[in-house]
Design a protein around this motif. Sequence first.
Motif, PDB file in Angstrom:
ATOM      1  N   TYR A 173       0.822  -1.205   0.000  1.00 46.32           N
ATOM      2  CA  TYR A 173       0.000   0.000   0.000  1.00 46.32           C
ATOM      3  C   TYR A 173       0.860   1.261   0.000  1.00 46.32           C
ATOM      4  O   TYR A 173       1.905   1.319   0.660  1.00 46.32           O
ATOM      5  CB  TYR A 173      -0.878   0.040   1.252  1.00 46.32           C
ATOM      6  CG  TYR A 173      -1.874  -1.076   1.375  1.00 46.32           C
ATOM      7  CD1 TYR A 173      -1.542  -2.255   2.034  1.00 46.32           C
ATOM      8  CD2 TYR A 173      -3.159  -0.948   0.846  1.00 46.32           C
ATOM      9  CE1 TYR A 173      -2.454  -3.288   2.160  1.00 46.32           C
ATOM     10  CE2 TYR A 173      -4.082  -1.981   0.971  1.00 46.32           C
ATOM     11  CZ  TYR A 173      -3.715  -3.138   1.616  1.00 46.32           C
ATOM     12  OH  TYR A 173      -4.629  -4.153   1.740  1.00 46.32           O
ATOM     13  N   ALA A 180       0.728   5.391   0.907  1.00 49.62           N
ATOM     14  CA  ALA A 180      -0.011   6.284   1.790  1.00 49.62           C
ATOM     15  C   ALA A 180       0.626   7.665   1.796  1.00 49.62           C
ATOM     16  O   ALA A 180       1.815   7.813   1.482  1.00 49.62           O
ATOM     17  CB  ALA A 180      -0.035   5.715   3.209  1.00 49.62           C
ATOM     18  N   ARG A 234       0.713  11.693   3.885  1.00 50.51           N
ATOM     19  CA  ARG A 234       0.340  12.564   4.989  1.00 50.51           C
ATOM     20  C   ARG A 234       1.014  13.918   4.777  1.00 50.51           C
ATOM     21  O   ARG A 234       2.106  13.997   4.214  1.00 50.51           O
ATOM     22  CB  ARG A 234       0.749  11.972   6.335  1.00 50.51           C
ATOM     23  CG  ARG A 234       2.225  11.970   6.643  1.00 50.51           C
ATOM     24  CD  ARG A 234       2.518  11.226   7.939  1.00 50.51           C
ATOM     25  NE  ARG A 234       1.788  11.760   9.071  1.00 50.51           N
ATOM     26  CZ  ARG A 234       2.308  12.603   9.969  1.00 50.51           C
ATOM     27  NH1 ARG A 234       3.554  13.011   9.849  1.00 50.51           N
ATOM     28  NH2 ARG A 234       1.585  13.031  11.005  1.00 50.51           N
ATOM     29  N   TYR A 260      -1.076   8.335   8.799  1.00 52.46           N
ATOM     30  CA  TYR A 260      -1.280   8.634   7.386  1.00 52.46           C
ATOM     31  C   TYR A 260      -2.751   8.860   7.086  1.00 52.46           C
ATOM     32  O   TYR A 260      -3.610   8.108   7.557  1.00 52.46           O
ATOM     33  CB  TYR A 260      -0.671   7.533   6.526  1.00 52.46           C
ATOM     34  CG  TYR A 260       0.830   7.645   6.505  1.00 52.46           C
ATOM     35  CD1 TYR A 260       1.590   7.218   7.587  1.00 52.46           C
ATOM     36  CD2 TYR A 260       1.489   8.236   5.428  1.00 52.46           C
ATOM     37  CE1 TYR A 260       2.967   7.374   7.599  1.00 52.46           C
ATOM     38  CE2 TYR A 260       2.865   8.384   5.429  1.00 52.46           C
ATOM     39  CZ  TYR A 260       3.599   7.960   6.526  1.00 52.46           C
ATOM     40  OH  TYR A 260       4.965   8.118   6.537  1.00 52.46           O
ATOM     41  N   TRP A 303      -4.833   6.644   1.644  1.00 49.87           N
ATOM     42  CA  TRP A 303      -4.331   5.315   1.311  1.00 49.87           C
ATOM     43  C   TRP A 303      -4.810   4.867  -0.053  1.00 49.87           C
ATOM     44  O   TRP A 303      -5.930   5.194  -0.471  1.00 49.87           O
ATOM     45  CB  TRP A 303      -4.819   4.292   2.342  1.00 49.87           C
ATOM     46  CG  TRP A 303      -4.174   4.444   3.672  1.00 49.87           C
ATOM     47  CD1 TRP A 303      -4.559   5.298   4.678  1.00 49.87           C
ATOM     48  CD2 TRP A 303      -3.040   3.745   4.173  1.00 49.87           C
ATOM     49  NE1 TRP A 303      -3.717   5.167   5.754  1.00 49.87           N
ATOM     50  CE2 TRP A 303      -2.781   4.211   5.467  1.00 49.87           C
ATOM     51  CE3 TRP A 303      -2.210   2.750   3.633  1.00 49.87           C
ATOM     52  CZ2 TRP A 303      -1.727   3.725   6.238  1.00 49.87           C
ATOM     53  CZ3 TRP A 303      -1.173   2.267   4.401  1.00 49.87           C
ATOM     54  CH2 TRP A 303      -0.930   2.750   5.702  1.00 49.87           C
TER      55      TRP A 303
END
Length: 123
Positions: A95, A97, A99, A110, A113
């Motif tokens: 994955y 992600a 932030r 985070y 996603w």
Amino acid sequence: QVQLVESGGGLVQAGGSLRLSCAASGRPISTYTMGWFRQAPGKEREFVGIISWSGGTTNIADSVKGRFTISRDNAKNTVYLQMNSLKPEDTAVYYCAARSDYVTPHLDKYDFWGQGTQVTVSS
């Protein structure tokens, strides 16, 4: 909102390589910390690698250090995970992600996603 789409996963033999891509849309990711995480069957999601907004700071998990490299191209709004010398234990859904704050390996920090891409490494 930032939408993230991972690609590049697949089936590979042990010792092989894959490059995962994470394409972002909705907003430029040039000010975002980006991370890669993975989740193997029956296990919790875990940190793999992170990269600061400028690319100047990276951090790679000990389990993949020396084999995986994280990079980004802000002009393409894309983050990459180069995976070399793959092992069967690297099998997982990977994955991406994002932030909008300082780098951290903690996945609960985070905000955005992707849906993940499957990586399977055969022995």
